[in-house]
Design a protein around this motif. Structure first.
Motif, PDB file in Angstrom:
ATOM      1  N   VAL A  48      10.941   6.860  -7.476  1.00 24.91           N
ATOM      2  CA  VAL A  48      11.513   6.436  -6.194  1.00 24.91           C
ATOM      3  C   VAL A  48      10.696   5.276  -5.611  1.00 24.91           C
ATOM      4  CG1 VAL A  48      11.910   7.156  -3.802  1.00 24.91           C
ATOM      5  CG2 VAL A  48      12.538   8.681  -5.705  1.00 24.91           C
ATOM      6  N   LEU A  49       9.364   5.432  -5.628  1.00 26.83           N
ATOM      7  CA  LEU A  49       8.519   4.359  -5.089  1.00 26.83           C
ATOM      8  C   LEU A  49       8.652   3.087  -5.927  1.00 26.83           C
ATOM      9  CD1 LEU A  49       5.228   6.193  -4.013  1.00 26.83           C
ATOM     10  CD2 LEU A  49       7.251   5.688  -2.646  1.00 26.83           C
ATOM     11  N   ALA A  50       8.788   3.255  -7.248  1.00 25.95           N
ATOM     12  CA  ALA A  50       8.955   2.077  -8.125  1.00 25.95           C
ATOM     13  C   ALA A  50      10.228   1.324  -7.743  1.00 25.95           C
ATOM     14  CB  ALA A  50       8.993   2.508  -9.589  1.00 25.95           C
ATOM     15  N   ALA A  51      11.300   2.066  -7.482  1.00 24.84           N
ATOM     16  CA  ALA A  51      12.563   1.415  -7.112  1.00 24.84           C
ATOM     17  C   ALA A  51      12.425   0.671  -5.787  1.00 24.84           C
ATOM     18  CB  ALA A  51      13.668   2.469  -7.028  1.00 24.84           C
ATOM     19  N   VAL A  70       4.691   1.312   1.618  1.00 26.76           N
ATOM     20  CA  VAL A  70       5.834   1.950   0.965  1.00 26.76           C
ATOM     21  C   VAL A  70       5.571   3.445   0.960  1.00 26.76           C
ATOM     22  CG1 VAL A  70       7.128   2.213  -1.182  1.00 26.76           C
ATOM     23  CG2 VAL A  70       6.430  -0.054  -0.432  1.00 26.76           C
ATOM     24  N   SER A  71       6.543   4.203   1.426  1.00 27.42           N
ATOM     25  CA  SER A  71       6.331   5.635   1.589  1.00 27.42           C
ATOM     26  C   SER A  71       7.624   6.384   1.302  1.00 27.42           C
ATOM     27  CB  SER A  71       5.865   5.915   3.029  1.00 27.42           C
ATOM     28  OG  SER A  71       5.445   7.247   3.177  1.00 27.42           O
ATOM     29  N   VAL A 107       0.859  -1.188   0.000  1.00 29.85           N
ATOM     30  CA  VAL A 107       0.000   0.000   0.000  1.00 29.85           C
ATOM     31  C   VAL A 107       0.893   1.235   0.000  1.00 29.85           C
ATOM     32  CG1 VAL A 107      -1.841   1.263   1.162  1.00 29.85           C
ATOM     33  CG2 VAL A 107      -1.790  -1.232   1.279  1.00 29.85           C
ATOM     34  N   CYS A 108       0.724   2.076  -1.002  1.00 29.28           N
ATOM     35  CA  CYS A 108       1.468   3.341  -1.056  1.00 29.28           C
ATOM     36  C   CYS A 108       0.834   4.292  -0.046  1.00 29.28           C
ATOM     37  CB  CYS A 108       1.387   3.948  -2.449  1.00 29.28           C
ATOM     38  SG  CYS A 108       2.112   2.890  -3.713  1.00 29.28           S
ATOM     39  N   LEU A 156       3.458   5.038 -11.696  1.00 25.07           N
ATOM     40  CA  LEU A 156       4.099   3.907 -11.031  1.00 25.07           C
ATOM     41  C   LEU A 156       3.841   2.608 -11.809  1.00 25.07           C
ATOM     42  CD1 LEU A 156       5.536   3.055  -8.351  1.00 25.07           C
ATOM     43  CD2 LEU A 156       3.257   2.794  -7.359  1.00 25.07           C
ATOM     44  N   ALA A 157       2.588   2.409 -12.215  1.00 23.64           N
ATOM     45  CA  ALA A 157       2.232   1.203 -12.974  1.00 23.64           C
ATOM     46  C   ALA A 157       3.038   1.127 -14.270  1.00 23.64           C
ATOM     47  CB  ALA A 157       0.734   1.200 -13.278  1.00 23.64           C
TER      48      ALA A 157
END
Lengths: 258, 319
Positions: free
Chosen positions: A100-103, A59-60, A5-6, A131-132
């Protein structure tokens, strides 16, 4: 199944927002809280893993290692969190944030990634789909109802005229609208156990991201100016003592809507 | 500016009103306006042309796919091939936001969303309402490549300029990767009486002050009596009383009706940004200090559960 969950930690929206005079960006100082919009995704993730097994991972991203909002989501029942934190992230636009979140998410192996349709503070509303695309995953956005079975996610996706039933194989990114589920309140036990749940803190270097590609250095949009909008002022105030509806009817007549 | 692409969203067999607004504005800003759509382009060519599009590109039949991945990938392929416009204007709605997000990641350009104004001053500048619309922020893109602008409804007027039908061509869709597997398996059109929320001349919205979900029926009834649409504050959408599609505000719809009636809504900045453009505002709220009264032309300090039934009865008696 494992659910990411983002989650965004934001200044309390109950307090008036401020723009920095130098950078015209939102001042994000002081205590940050879990964005209300993300509570729905956390709840949905918890319901899915409670039914199918697995766990919810948060993830944040935050520039100064803030964790208070993450603790709230952990207290609801999420198992652990990844927090990407780095001074160089200050000023990041949504696309940089998505990178960043993708990584960070690439280090995990989720079946489903859930995000809100947009954050309450910045409300750009593009990050989940960016992100997708970065992760080469399918996306189902604006889901107001969602179920998972047989390796597929099925969602009622909001449309202008109603809703579409949309099906996607897993793994996938979904965004959920407010009201998709009723978020639980953290229990006392949940709050206590959240203090010991793992929050893995990662820097840009840990993720192999060049600091000049994010934050102010990497931003490719800028604020030119901020000015006060033309103020709208209040008009007549009537205190209802049983016949205020008559005043409303008269006003509607005056406007020729009735 | 030379050339703008406008994402032409469909409303059945017509161009969606928001896309007509974007075509009209683009005609002011650029020498050449080109629409990008999906499905049968010929169906939309006359209407798109009369609002300013010279060309209408379509990615063709989606075969049950959502528009986002296909439209974004087709645009990205043209841009990578050197055929880039100066700007891409996208409607701020469900499919528009999917298209903008995918395109952004594909061409590695950020997005400016919640745009309510566009001016050309040595490149496009965008206006965005912030803090409930009390301040207007102006922004622009830097660096190379087309800007992606996601524009909110009613930011510009749609004007038929009587142009010839747009020339239609078909854009090839490249490989979509994993996104290709998403399918719409069923469509549900919710029967709606009266006008759409963002097109209605009268909007009646309810909030937490209603006290309970059932009381929202009064909002629907009042909206029906006034030939308007029913809206809601975020608070009661979050509470699950009404669907997200009714939400007015920053994270919902922007409305600019002739009359806006806010019933039991205190007036959080999040809500006010979506409705303060109404010509006339009527607010009913128990709390005299509620911020909504600071922008209401007529403010009634009272309990919505007492005022609304009498108002409905009075309007019924007239009809």
């Amino acid at each position: 199944m494992n659910v990411v969950v983002c989650t965004k930690q934001i200044p309390d929206p109950a307090n008036p927002g401020q723009l920095s005079p130098d950078t015209h960006t939102l001042v994000r100082e002081g205590k940050l809280i879990l964005d209300d919009s993300d509570a729905y995704g956390v709840e949905l993730g918890l319901q899915l893993v409670e039914a199918a097994g697995g766990e919810v991972m948060l993830v944040s991203m935050a520039p100064h290692a803030e964790v208070s909002g993450l603790r709230t989501a952990l207290a609801m029942g999420a198992a652990k969190a990844i927090l990407v934190s780095d001074e160089a992230l200050v000023g990041s636009d949504a696309l940089s944030t998505a990178k960043v979140l993708a990584a960070a998410i690439r280090r995990t192996d989720p079946d489903l990634i859930i995000a809100a349709t947009e954050s309450t503070d910045g409300y750009t509303g593009t990050l989940p789909v960016q992100l997708a695309q970065l992760l080469d995953l399918p996306s189902v956005t604006f889901a107001k109802r969602l179920s998972v079975a047989d390796g597929k996610v099925r969602a009622d996706r909001q449309t202008e005229s109603g809703y579409d039933e949309v099906e996607s194989p897993l793994p996938a990114v979904v965004t959920v609208t407010a009201g998709v589920v009723e978020p639980r309140y953290p229990s006392f036990k949940g709050i206590m156990s959240a203090k010991n749940k793992p929050i893995e803190q990662l820097s840009l270097a840990d993720l192999g991201i060049d600091p000049s590609a994010v934050g102010w250095a990497g931003a490719r949009q800028e604020v030119v100016s901020v000015v006060s909008a033309e103020a709208r002022t209040g008009g007549e105030i009537v205190v209802d003592d049983g016949d205020a509806h008559e005043r409303i009817v008269a006003f509607l007549e005056q406007l020729k809507v009735i | 500016m030379d050339r703008i692409w406008v994402v032409v969203d469909r409303a059945g067999e017509r161009v969606a009103p928001l896309s007509l607004e974007l075509l009209t504005k683009s005609k002011d800003l650029a020498d050449q306006v080109e629409g990008v759509t999906w499905g049968d382009g010929a169906q939309l060519a006359a209407e798109a042309g009369s609002y300013g599009a010279a060309l209408l590109h379509t990615v063709g039949d989606l075969g049950g796919r959502l528009p986002g991945p296909a439209v974004a990938a087709a645009m990205a392929a043209r841009i990578e091939a050197g055929d880039a416009p100066d700007a891409v204007l996208v409607p701020h709605n469900y499919d528009g936001r999917d298209i903008a997000g995918r395109l952004s990641a594909l061409i590695d350009r950020p997005v400016l969303t919640n745009v309510v104004g566009l001016t050309d001053a040595d490149g496009l500048r965008t206006q965005h309402p912030v803090f409930g619309g009390s301040e207007i922020l102006t922004a622009r893109f830097t660096g190379d490549g087309p800007g992606i602008y996601v524009v909110r409804t009613k930011s510009f007027a749609a004007e038929d300029s009587g142009g010839a039908a747009a020339d239609v061509d078909v854009w090839a869709v490249p490989q979509l990767g994993a996104a290709d597997a998403v399918r719409v398996v069923d469509r549900h059109v919710e029967e709606r009486e009266g006008p759409k929320l963002d097109e209605a001349a009268v909007v009646v919205s309810g909030g937490r002050g209603l006290g309970q979900a059932d009381a929202y029926r009064m909002i629907e009834e009042l909206a029906k009596l006034l030939g308007g649409a029913a809206g809601a504050s975020r608070a009661i959408v979050d509470a699950g009383w009404v669907p997200y599609s009714h939400q007015v505000g920053q994270t919902g719809k922007t409305v600019k009706p002739t009359v806006y009636i806010a019933a039991g809504i205190s007036g959080a900045t999040q809500h006010m940004v979506g409705m303060k453009g109404a010509n006339n505002i009527i607010a009913i709220n128990k709390d005299q200090e509620a911020p909504i009264f600071s922008i209401a032309d007529l403010g009634v300090v009272g309990d919505v559960n007492k005022v609304l039934p009498k108002l409905i009865e009075a309007l019924r008696a007239r009809s």
